[in-house]
Design a protein around this motif. Structure first.
Motif, PDB file in Angstrom:
ATOM      1  N   ALA A  90      -2.617   8.955  -7.153  1.00  0.00           N
ATOM      2  CA  ALA A  90      -1.873   8.394  -6.013  1.00  0.00           C
ATOM      3  C   ALA A  90      -0.650   9.232  -5.653  1.00  0.00           C
ATOM      4  O   ALA A  90       0.350   8.700  -5.168  1.00  0.00           O
ATOM      5  N   ASP A  91      -0.741  10.543  -5.907  1.00  0.00           N
ATOM      6  CA  ASP A  91       0.401  11.385  -5.546  1.00  0.00           C
ATOM      7  C   ASP A  91       0.039  12.497  -4.559  1.00  0.00           C
ATOM      8  O   ASP A  91       0.805  13.446  -4.377  1.00  0.00           O
ATOM      9  N   ALA A  92      -1.121  12.369  -3.927  1.00  0.00           N
ATOM     10  CA  ALA A  92      -1.516  13.319  -2.895  1.00  0.00           C
ATOM     11  C   ALA A  92      -2.335  12.576  -1.846  1.00  0.00           C
ATOM     12  O   ALA A  92      -3.057  11.621  -2.168  1.00  0.00           O
ATOM     13  N   ILE A 115      -6.037   8.614  -0.657  1.00  0.00           N
ATOM     14  CA  ILE A 115      -5.168   9.079  -1.741  1.00  0.00           C
ATOM     15  C   ILE A 115      -6.025   9.393  -2.961  1.00  0.00           C
ATOM     16  O   ILE A 115      -7.169   8.940  -3.083  1.00  0.00           O
ATOM     17  N   ILE A 124       1.826   4.435  -3.743  1.00  0.00           N
ATOM     18  CA  ILE A 124       1.861   5.901  -3.809  1.00  0.00           C
ATOM     19  C   ILE A 124       2.961   6.355  -4.761  1.00  0.00           C
ATOM     20  O   ILE A 124       4.059   5.803  -4.779  1.00  0.00           O
ATOM     21  N   TRP A 153       0.835  -1.211   0.000  1.00  0.00           N
ATOM     22  CA  TRP A 153       0.000   0.000   0.000  1.00  0.00           C
ATOM     23  C   TRP A 153       0.863   1.252   0.000  1.00  0.00           C
ATOM     24  O   TRP A 153       0.436   2.286  -0.511  1.00  0.00           O
TER      25      TRP A 153
END
Lengths: 131, 131
Positions: free
Chosen positions: A81-83, A77, A9, A5
């Motif tokens: 998937a970058d915040a 997220i 990210i 998980w």
């Protein structure tokens, strides 16, 4: 730090992602900080927000010195998937090192060249320090 | 682009700052995008959110192709002046290119190595595209 998980990210080149802390009760956006793998893993493990301080280059357990810890109710997220969004209970009701409820205490008023940032929130706890 | 209020923002090395869009009615955090000076100036001028697309390296008027514009009710900055919050009316009720209400449609469930991201939000408008 190698849990699936966490690997899902899209950490940036510095291994960081922006994390928005939102008050779980009021919905108010309290602050934006940064996380790395370890800070996110610790946040999940302990149930309290741990960020990465870019200025100190170190893990930053929110509330470690101020007592204003953030009890984490939910971690989300986004599509890329970058915040990250954390829904938190903001202990003491102060998230900002200025002693305010939230870091976003300035609001833009006016138009064009005449716009300006106006403070809207009172200091509720004078002398609060970062952390 | 040289207005004082824009210069007060601590733009990063790429001239950008993270911008959180929050639904003005529900308080829900819809998305996190990036802004540069010009996108923020245009956002104020037009009253609708304009971001900077890091993947396309271009201004990105939210909703230009999808119709899901964001009418901006409030613009805030934080204590360090390096993060922005927009309170918006999300036209069409879809902020995510996946056709969901918000980009933060995945929630972490479980503990430690067994934690996983779980989709919590339905697609309300199939076939939505970025923009």
């Amino acid at each position: 730090m190698s849990a699936d998980w966490i690997d899902e990210i899209a950490w940036n080149a510095e291994g960081l992602a922006p994390a928005v802390a939102q008050d779980a009760s009021s919905g108010e956006v309290l602050m934006l900080a940064w996380m790395n793998r370890e800070s996110l893993a610790r946040t999940l493990d302990t149930g309290e927000a741990v960020y990465w301080s870019r200025s100190r280059n170190a893990l930053w357990k929110k509330g470690e010195t101020s007592g204003h810890v953030q009890r984490v109710r939910e971690i989300r997220i986004d599509c890329d998937a970058d915040a990250i969004v954390l829904k938190v209970e903001s202990v003491g009701g102060v998230a900002c090192h200025t002693g305010r409820r939230r870091c976003f205490f300035r609001k833009l008023e006016g138009q064009g060249g005449k716009a300006r940032w106006v403070e809207t929130d009172p200091v509720v706890e004078p002398g609060t320090k970062h952390g």
